[in-house]
Design a protein around this motif. Structure first.
Motif, PDB file in Angstrom:
ATOM      1  N   ILE A   1       0.855  -1.180   0.000  1.00 14.77           N
ATOM      2  CA  ILE A   1       0.000   0.000   0.000  1.00 14.77           C
ATOM      3  C   ILE A   1       0.892   1.231   0.000  1.00 14.77           C
ATOM      4  O   ILE A   1       1.642   1.473   0.945  1.00 14.77           O
ATOM      5  CB  ILE A   1      -0.941   0.014   1.218  1.00 14.77           C
ATOM      6  N   GLU A   2       0.826   1.974  -1.082  1.00 10.76           N
ATOM      7  CA  GLU A   2       1.663   3.162  -1.228  1.00 10.76           C
ATOM      8  C   GLU A   2       1.080   4.315  -0.418  1.00 10.76           C
ATOM      9  O   GLU A   2      -0.116   4.616  -0.511  1.00 10.76           O
ATOM     10  CB  GLU A   2       1.762   3.560  -2.696  1.00 10.76           C
ATOM     11  N   VAL A   3       1.932   4.947   0.374  1.00  5.25           N
ATOM     12  CA  VAL A   3       1.537   6.128   1.140  1.00  5.25           C
ATOM     13  C   VAL A   3       2.276   7.321   0.548  1.00  5.25           C
ATOM     14  O   VAL A   3       3.496   7.435   0.677  1.00  5.25           O
ATOM     15  CB  VAL A   3       1.879   5.978   2.636  1.00  5.25           C
ATOM     16  N   PRO A   4       1.590   8.214  -0.154  1.00  2.51           N
ATOM     17  CA  PRO A   4       2.276   9.338  -0.807  1.00  2.51           C
ATOM     18  C   PRO A   4       2.827  10.322   0.215  1.00  2.51           C
ATOM     19  O   PRO A   4       2.324  10.442   1.343  1.00  2.51           O
ATOM     20  CB  PRO A   4       1.165   9.975  -1.652  1.00  2.51           C
ATOM     21  N   GLY A   5       3.871  11.046  -0.181  1.00  6.75           N
ATOM     22  CA  GLY A   5       4.403  12.101   0.663  1.00  6.75           C
ATOM     23  C   GLY A   5       3.426  13.258   0.764  1.00  6.75           C
ATOM     24  O   GLY A   5       2.443  13.330   0.022  1.00  6.75           O
ATOM     25  N   VAL A   6       3.741  14.196   1.648  1.00  2.00           N
ATOM     26  CA  VAL A   6       2.840  15.325   1.873  1.00  2.00           C
ATOM     27  C   VAL A   6       2.680  16.151   0.604  1.00  2.00           C
ATOM     28  O   VAL A   6       1.563  16.511   0.210  1.00  2.00           O
ATOM     29  CB  VAL A   6       3.353  16.198   3.039  1.00  2.00           C
TER      30      VAL A   6
ATOM     31  N   GLU B   1      -6.527  11.436   4.949  1.00  2.00           N
ATOM     32  CA  GLU B   1      -6.325  10.327   4.016  1.00  2.00           C
ATOM     33  C   GLU B   1      -4.958   9.679   4.197  1.00  2.00           C
ATOM     34  O   GLU B   1      -4.829   8.456   4.072  1.00  2.00           O
ATOM     35  CB  GLU B   1      -6.496  10.819   2.583  1.00  2.00           C
ATOM     36  N   ARG B   2      -3.936  10.476   4.500  1.00  2.00           N
ATOM     37  CA  ARG B   2      -2.604   9.893   4.744  1.00  2.00           C
ATOM     38  C   ARG B   2      -2.617   9.028   5.986  1.00  2.00           C
ATOM     39  O   ARG B   2      -2.011   7.948   6.024  1.00  2.00           O
ATOM     40  CB  ARG B   2      -1.537  10.975   4.873  1.00  2.00           C
ATOM     41  N   GLN B   3      -3.292   9.487   7.043  1.00  2.00           N
ATOM     42  CA  GLN B   3      -3.371   8.693   8.267  1.00  2.00           C
ATOM     43  C   GLN B   3      -4.126   7.389   8.022  1.00  2.00           C
ATOM     44  O   GLN B   3      -3.740   6.334   8.551  1.00  2.00           O
ATOM     45  CB  GLN B   3      -4.059   9.502   9.369  1.00  2.00           C
TER      46      GLN B   3
ATOM     47  N   LYS C   1      -2.593   3.519   8.438  1.00  6.11           N
ATOM     48  CA  LYS C   1      -3.236   2.463   9.225  1.00  6.11           C
ATOM     49  C   LYS C   1      -3.509   1.231   8.372  1.00  6.11           C
ATOM     50  O   LYS C   1      -3.313   0.096   8.829  1.00  6.11           O
ATOM     51  CB  LYS C   1      -4.536   2.990   9.829  1.00  6.11           C
ATOM     52  N   LEU C   2      -3.938   1.443   7.124  1.00  4.14           N
ATOM     53  CA  LEU C   2      -4.185   0.312   6.234  1.00  4.14           C
ATOM     54  C   LEU C   2      -2.894  -0.422   5.900  1.00  4.14           C
ATOM     55  O   LEU C   2      -2.887  -1.651   5.773  1.00  4.14           O
ATOM     56  CB  LEU C   2      -4.867   0.791   4.952  1.00  4.14           C
TER      57      LEU C   2
ATOM     58  N   LEU D   1      -9.529   0.944   0.189  1.00 10.85           N
ATOM     59  CA  LEU D   1      -8.687   1.944  -0.473  1.00 10.85           C
ATOM     60  C   LEU D   1      -9.416   2.660  -1.601  1.00 10.85           C
ATOM     61  O   LEU D   1      -9.370   3.892  -1.700  1.00 10.85           O
ATOM     62  CB  LEU D   1      -7.423   1.271  -1.023  1.00 10.85           C
ATOM     63  N   PHE D   2     -10.078   1.909  -2.456  1.00 13.11           N
ATOM     64  CA  PHE D   2     -10.635   2.487  -3.681  1.00 13.11           C
ATOM     65  C   PHE D   2     -12.158   2.557  -3.685  1.00 13.11           C
ATOM     66  O   PHE D   2     -12.726   3.320  -4.463  1.00 13.11           O
ATOM     67  CB  PHE D   2     -10.157   1.683  -4.900  1.00 13.11           C
TER      68      PHE D   2
END
Length: 264
Positions: free
Chosen positions: A27-32, A82-84, A88-89, A233-234
């Motif tokens: 699961i990709e977590v994008p940067g800020v 959404e980042r948080q 968690k996911l 996610l989607f």
């Protein structure tokens, strides 16, 4: 597979290098910065930008600044939320540890990420667990069909069912079993569920006092846990009217603005 001693190391290596891949859910977590660009670069914020521009054009500076501040704050709150959620996911998708697996007729402990479809695994309760409520229940790393012994699992993470579910071994017939079929769910262990108790298997690894034997049926994103995370996610595909009509509305506003500018 169960009677033949499981997969060999060569076959398992080919499966992991092929279409199946490793038993992992990435699961990709994008940067800020990347998340901000993805959030603000859409038709909704473009419309808001036009509205703010009109306020400044007519010298309503205070209104434009207030509007811009509200839009920016709301957008940043959404980016943070959404980042948080993705963080968690990602933690939910990660299952560390090792599992007893039979390779070429010999029991060995392998990382959960190296499980392949067709692997014969031993599901057993941790020897360090003193009671069913001490929080050290085993988290299953892949979908598997029971072939020997019985098990009791907690499927509340997947289905919301609070009561423990008992699993039974599959019969020795040639009927195809489907994990999605309601009558066959009692034969399958699902990734992400907690193993509360397992017993009844005969061919167990050395040092394991009791447990059950299962054959891996689905791994990684193809497991039930992977499908659940994909839905979170989607979500379900939606076609909103605002998306199809946004360009028309913006073109109409642009036309009205040009006409007003020419007249004035």
């Amino acid at each position: 597979l169960f009677g033949g001693g499981g997969l060999t190391a060569v076959v398992a290596s080919k499966l992991m290098r092929g279409v199946q891949g490793k038993n992992e859910i990435s699961i990709e977590v994008p940067g800020v910065l990347q998340a901000c660009i993805a959030e603000f670069y859409n038709m909704f914020y473009i419309y808001q930008l036009f509205a703010i521009t009109i306020s400044f054009y007519w010298d309503y500076v205070s209104v434009g600044l207030m509007f811009a501040t509200l839009v920016f704050i709301c957008g940043m709150i959404k980016v943070y939320t959404e980042r948080q959620q993705r963080l968690k996911l990602r933690d939910m998708a990660t299952i560390d540890g090792c599992v007893w697996c039979k390779r070429a007729g010999e029991w060995c402990q392998l990382p959960c990420s190296e499980l392949c479809v067709g692997d014969v695994i031993c599901v057993c309760v941790s020897a360090e667990r003193d009671s069913e409520d001490d929080g050290t229940n085993v988290l299953l790393a892949a979908d598997a069909i029971m072939v020997q012994g019985n098990a009791v699992v907690d499927e509340s993470l997947l289905t919301g069912e609070t009561m423990p579910i008992q699993k039974f071994p599959v019969s020795n017939d040639v009927v195809r079993r489907d994990a999605e079929a309601s009558e066959d769910k009692k034969l399958f262990l699902f990734a992400g569920t907690q193993l509360l108790h397992a017993t009844g298997a005969l061919d167990l690894p050395q040092g394991v006092p009791d447990g059950a034997i299962a054959v891996v049926s689905h791994v990684g994103p193809r497991s039930v846990r992977g499908g659940l995370l994909r839905t979170l996610l989607f979500g379900a595909p939606l076609q909103l009217a605002i998306h199809s009509e946004a360009l028309l509305v913006l073109a109409l506003l642009l036309f009205i603005g040009i006409c007003d500018f020419l007249v004035c």
